[in-house]
Write a protein that holds these residues in place. Sequence first.
Motif, PDB file in Angstrom:
ATOM      1  N   SER A  56     -14.157 -65.096  24.182  1.00  0.00           N
ATOM      2  CA  SER A  56     -14.654 -66.287  23.494  1.00  0.00           C
ATOM      3  C   SER A  56     -16.175 -66.340  23.407  1.00  0.00           C
ATOM      4  O   SER A  56     -16.725 -66.893  22.457  1.00  0.00           O
ATOM      5  N   HIS A  57     -16.877 -65.769  24.414  1.00  0.00           N
ATOM      6  CA  HIS A  57     -18.332 -65.798  24.403  1.00  0.00           C
ATOM      7  C   HIS A  57     -18.875 -64.945  25.538  1.00  0.00           C
ATOM      8  O   HIS A  57     -18.120 -64.395  26.331  1.00  0.00           O
ATOM      9  N   ASP A 102     -21.687 -63.002  19.964  1.00  0.00           N
ATOM     10  CA  ASP A 102     -22.750 -63.043  20.968  1.00  0.00           C
ATOM     11  C   ASP A 102     -22.515 -62.081  22.132  1.00  0.00           C
ATOM     12  O   ASP A 102     -23.348 -61.974  23.036  1.00  0.00           O
ATOM     13  N   CYS A 103     -21.388 -61.356  22.125  1.00  0.00           N
ATOM     14  CA  CYS A 103     -21.073 -60.379  23.172  1.00  0.00           C
ATOM     15  C   CYS A 103     -21.486 -58.973  22.723  1.00  0.00           C
ATOM     16  O   CYS A 103     -21.485 -58.664  21.537  1.00  0.00           O
ATOM     17  N   ALA A 163     -21.332 -72.022  24.375  1.00  0.00           N
ATOM     18  CA  ALA A 163     -21.532 -70.767  23.660  1.00  0.00           C
ATOM     19  C   ALA A 163     -20.238 -70.316  22.975  1.00  0.00           C
ATOM     20  O   ALA A 163     -19.139 -70.701  23.353  1.00  0.00           O
ATOM     21  N   GLY A 164     -20.406 -69.473  21.950  1.00  0.00           N
ATOM     22  CA  GLY A 164     -19.275 -68.787  21.343  1.00  0.00           C
ATOM     23  C   GLY A 164     -18.315 -69.661  20.578  1.00  0.00           C
ATOM     24  O   GLY A 164     -18.714 -70.580  19.851  1.00  0.00           O
ATOM     25  N   HIS A 212     -16.454 -62.729  20.299  1.00  0.00           N
ATOM     26  CA  HIS A 212     -17.489 -63.481  19.602  1.00  0.00           C
ATOM     27  C   HIS A 212     -18.726 -62.598  19.456  1.00  0.00           C
ATOM     28  O   HIS A 212     -19.028 -61.763  20.305  1.00  0.00           O
ATOM     29  N   SER A 239     -17.018 -74.261  19.552  1.00  0.00           N
ATOM     30  CA  SER A 239     -17.191 -74.509  20.978  1.00  0.00           C
ATOM     31  C   SER A 239     -18.242 -75.597  21.139  1.00  0.00           C
ATOM     32  O   SER A 239     -19.052 -75.832  20.242  1.00  0.00           O
TER      33      SER A 239
END
Length: 236
Positions: A51-52, A77-78, A112-113, A75, A109
């Motif tokens: 998810s993040h 951001d990973c 984050a994510g 997501h 969310s």
Amino acid sequence: MGTFKITYLHHSGFICELEDCILVFDYYMDPEGKLDDLCEVSSKPLYFFVSHFHADHFNPEINRFESRAEGYFIHRDCTLTLRNHEMLHCMEVGDFMVTKYFRIKMFGSTDAGGSFLINHPKASVFHAGDLNWWHWEEETESYNEQMRQDYQREIDKLKDIVIDIAFVPLDPRQENQYAWGMDYFMKHTHTKYVFPMHMWGDYEVYDRLMENPEAEPYKDRVIEVKEPGQVFEVNV
């Protein structure tokens, strides 16, 4: 429509074993080695969802399952390193993807994510990630009000969807507001079973919820999660 096996890994990490595939959400730790054991006995296609980027939701070492996995949906951001780049699917809120076995939509969310809704022919599964009604006593009134609005707006997008299995935060760090997110989620979605997560090892927060009069309308649909490695069978 079927019986599905859910395994609690740790914190917000779960394995959801469906009829023809295996979904792994927010793998962070697996102290009981449940995923390794499952990979040894099952040949079902294996999919990871992240998810993040927060360390309690994302462990880059999930790449050690690459030879066994069919795909990773993470997501954006990973950062995850795989030998086969075609297995890696980076998503943003609002994205929609289709695989041989299920459809995926990433919802938003309040941290984050994002969050995941998986539609499989036999079950719909929602994993909230860090989507929660985050209310903190030390924050400003305007911050907490914005969190309320953001959370309720996102959950209201799910109000017409039947969710068979959901994984939703129940965070004891929020003190008297520990259940606000869970309560709103269960009262404003059509969810058959919900697994509390993000409990930071304080599993007694489930007992608090069961004693809370606000939970009376749905408490029989809240699954008691109390230790890593727990395995559940859910009929949906």
